[in-house]
Design an enzyme around this catalytic site. Structure first.
Site, mmCIF file in Angstrom:
data_model
loop_
_atom_site.group_PDB
_atom_site.id
_atom_site.type_symbol
_atom_site.label_atom_id
_atom_site.label_comp_id
_atom_site.label_asym_id
_atom_site.label_seq_id
_atom_site.Cartn_x
_atom_site.Cartn_y
_atom_site.Cartn_z
ATOM 1 N N ARG A 74 1.415 19.207 11.504
ATOM 2 C CA ARG A 74 0.331 20.122 11.500
ATOM 3 C C ARG A 74 0.386 21.174 10.200
ATOM 4 O O ARG A 74 -0.634 21.762 9.777
ATOM 5 C CB ARG A 74 0.134 21.062 12.794
ATOM 6 C CG ARG A 74 -1.013 20.897 13.666
ATOM 7 C CD ARG A 74 -0.679 21.770 14.697
ATOM 8 N NE ARG A 74 -1.810 22.280 15.338
ATOM 9 C CZ ARG A 74 -2.044 21.467 16.459
ATOM 10 N NH1 ARG A 74 -1.134 20.297 16.822
ATOM 11 N NH2 ARG A 74 -3.110 21.659 17.328
ATOM 12 N N ARG B 274 -7.388 29.507 16.694
ATOM 13 C CA ARG B 274 -6.865 28.243 16.353
ATOM 14 C C ARG B 274 -7.578 27.492 15.176
ATOM 15 O O ARG B 274 -6.890 26.807 14.370
ATOM 16 C CB ARG B 274 -7.009 27.065 17.513
ATOM 17 C CG ARG B 274 -6.222 27.780 18.598
ATOM 18 C CD ARG B 274 -6.650 27.197 19.990
ATOM 19 N NE ARG B 274 -6.764 25.925 20.009
ATOM 20 C CZ ARG B 274 -7.453 25.113 20.993
ATOM 21 N NH1 ARG B 274 -8.326 25.808 22.068
ATOM 22 N NH2 ARG B 274 -7.440 23.782 21.159
HETATM 23 P P1 AP5 Z 1 -3.105 20.920 20.886
HETATM 24 O O1 AP5 Z 1 -3.116 20.312 22.232
HETATM 25 O O2 AP5 Z 1 -2.602 19.661 19.939
HETATM 26 O O3 AP5 Z 1 -4.647 21.296 20.509
HETATM 27 P P2 AP5 Z 1 -5.582 21.025 19.219
HETATM 28 O O4 AP5 Z 1 -5.083 20.580 17.983
HETATM 29 O O5 AP5 Z 1 -6.195 22.545 19.230
HETATM 30 O O6 AP5 Z 1 -6.529 19.977 19.872
HETATM 31 P P3 AP5 Z 1 -7.070 19.871 21.031
HETATM 32 O O7 AP5 Z 1 -6.112 19.091 22.214
HETATM 33 O O8 AP5 Z 1 -7.701 21.157 21.427
HETATM 34 O O9 AP5 Z 1 -8.430 19.076 20.732
HETATM 35 P P4 AP5 Z 1 -8.703 17.367 20.499
HETATM 36 O O10 AP5 Z 1 -8.810 17.197 19.303
HETATM 37 O O11 AP5 Z 1 -7.461 16.822 21.334
HETATM 38 O O12 AP5 Z 1 -10.056 17.263 21.197
HETATM 39 P P5 AP5 Z 1 -10.112 16.302 22.958
HETATM 40 O O13 AP5 Z 1 -10.104 14.984 22.550
HETATM 41 O O14 AP5 Z 1 -9.607 17.138 23.799
HETATM 42 O O15 AP5 Z 1 -2.305 22.096 20.498
HETATM 43 C C1 AP5 Z 1 -2.452 23.342 21.440
HETATM 44 C C2 AP5 Z 1 -1.593 24.396 20.891
HETATM 45 O O16 AP5 Z 1 -0.029 23.943 20.739
HETATM 46 C C3 AP5 Z 1 -1.492 24.739 19.437
HETATM 47 O O17 AP5 Z 1 -2.886 25.691 19.309
HETATM 48 C C4 AP5 Z 1 -0.177 25.353 19.044
HETATM 49 O O18 AP5 Z 1 -0.051 26.707 19.479
HETATM 50 C C5 AP5 Z 1 0.709 24.406 19.832
HETATM 51 N N1 AP5 Z 1 1.211 23.012 18.879
HETATM 52 C C6 AP5 Z 1 0.772 21.756 19.216
HETATM 53 N N2 AP5 Z 1 1.331 21.057 18.365
HETATM 54 C C7 AP5 Z 1 1.815 21.763 17.152
HETATM 55 C C8 AP5 Z 1 2.546 21.606 16.098
HETATM 56 N N3 AP5 Z 1 2.712 20.303 15.699
HETATM 57 N N4 AP5 Z 1 3.334 22.626 15.570
HETATM 58 C C9 AP5 Z 1 2.977 24.055 15.948
HETATM 59 N N5 AP5 Z 1 2.281 24.119 17.101
HETATM 60 C C10 AP5 Z 1 1.840 23.222 17.884
HETATM 61 O O19 AP5 Z 1 -12.038 16.788 22.649
HETATM 62 C C11 AP5 Z 1 -12.379 18.012 22.838
HETATM 63 C C12 AP5 Z 1 -13.570 18.140 23.928
HETATM 64 O O20 AP5 Z 1 -14.617 17.445 23.291
HETATM 65 C C13 AP5 Z 1 -13.350 17.452 25.129
HETATM 66 O O21 AP5 Z 1 -14.241 18.252 26.200
HETATM 67 C C14 AP5 Z 1 -13.898 16.036 25.017
HETATM 68 O O22 AP5 Z 1 -14.435 15.704 26.099
HETATM 69 C C15 AP5 Z 1 -15.303 16.145 24.105
HETATM 70 N N6 AP5 Z 1 -15.452 15.290 23.105
HETATM 71 C C16 AP5 Z 1 -14.251 14.606 22.530
HETATM 72 N N7 AP5 Z 1 -14.706 13.672 21.377
HETATM 73 C C17 AP5 Z 1 -16.016 13.905 21.594
HETATM 74 C C18 AP5 Z 1 -17.053 13.302 20.692
HETATM 75 N N8 AP5 Z 1 -16.908 12.114 19.821
HETATM 76 N N9 AP5 Z 1 -18.525 13.593 21.097
HETATM 77 C C19 AP5 Z 1 -18.592 14.450 22.116
HETATM 78 N N10 AP5 Z 1 -17.709 15.115 22.560
HETATM 79 C C20 AP5 Z 1 -16.304 15.053 22.617
#
Ligand code: AP5
Ligand code: ZN
Length: 213
Positions: free
Chosen positions: A88, A168
């Protein structure tokens, strides 16, 4: 196949990773999932990570990198893996290349608009048992607020409230260019649109994967 899924929070990395595991049988390494499990188990790492996560900030590079190094030393990654949420920062990308001589095959960038990610994150609901993501509007569960497979009640992640989502996104905007240019220079960056329907995003990912075979 050693793949990175990169993109803003809410781009659909977890959703696509789930589809990729089923299709390609690769281990899914999500730093967010590992950290949430550490928090749940109240480990030393979990206690340290919790405050950063709840504020929407990044957990320090050293802690996350050590955690990934440990995970990548497990025997199940010999066939390849899908890294979701790591690297990241540019520093994390450099560390990954030290851990893995030769680096990854591709970094797949799900380029997603800001209004779409805000709408996705605030509407996301997660199964506490199997980790499946749902969305109140886009991917609602079949029955009430229960997981289709596990029939347990879905919950909202504590970092999916509007204020934390904003932080975020802010952190993402600060750090993303460093990671993108790192992989662009290596000729490993693949841009696809994360705004599309999840099936269309998956079909673009499959095209990239078949070009690797
Ligand atoms: P993390 O869990 O990695 O969160 P994120 O990157 O913010 O990503 P998300 O899990 O929120 O989103 P996603 O892209 O996976 O989307 P999703 O598929 O769920 O990290 C959380 C925290 O941990 C960070 O803030 C940090 O503090 C820490 N952290 C983690 N890694 C780190 C690192 N490397 N370094 C430092 N700190 C770290 O989809 C979202 C929603 O949209 C769902 O409801 C889904 O159903 C819907 N959806 C998905 N795709 C579609 C589509 N194509 N069309 C319509 N709806 C959709
Ligand atoms: Zn479930």
């Amino acid at each position: 196949m050693k793949l990175i899924l990169f993109g803003p929070p809410g781009a659909g990395k977890g959703t696509q990773a789930k589809m990729m595991i089923e299709a390609f049988r690769l281990p899914h390494i999500s730093t967010g999932d590992i950290l949430r499990s550490e928090v749940k188990n109240n480990t030393e790492l979990g206690r340290e990570a919790k405050t950063y996560m709840e504020a929407g900030k990044l957990v320090p590079d050293s802690l996350v990198t050590e955690m990934v190094k440990k995970r990548l030393s497990a025997p199940d990654i010999a066939k390849g893996f899908i890294l979701d949420g790591f690297p990241r920062t540019e520093a994390q990308a450099k560390s990954l290349d030290k851990i893995l001589p030769g680096g990854v095959d591709k970094a797949i960038y799900l380029k997603t608009s800001e209004d779409i990610v805000v709408q996705r994150l605030t509407g996301r609901r997660v199964c506490p048992k199997c980790g499946t993501n749902y969305h109140l509007r886009n991917m609602p569960p079949k029955k009430d607020m229960l997981c289709d497979q596990c029939l347990v009640e879905l919950y909202q992640r504590p970092d999916d409230n509007e204020a934390t989502v904003k932080n975020r996104l802010h952190v993402y905007l600060q750090e993303s260019e460093g990671v993108l240019s790192y992989y662009r220079k290596q000729g490993k960056l693949e841009n696809i649109s994360g705004d599309l329907d999840s099936k269309d995003v998956f079909s673009d990912i499959k095209k990239i994967i078949s070009s690797l075979k």
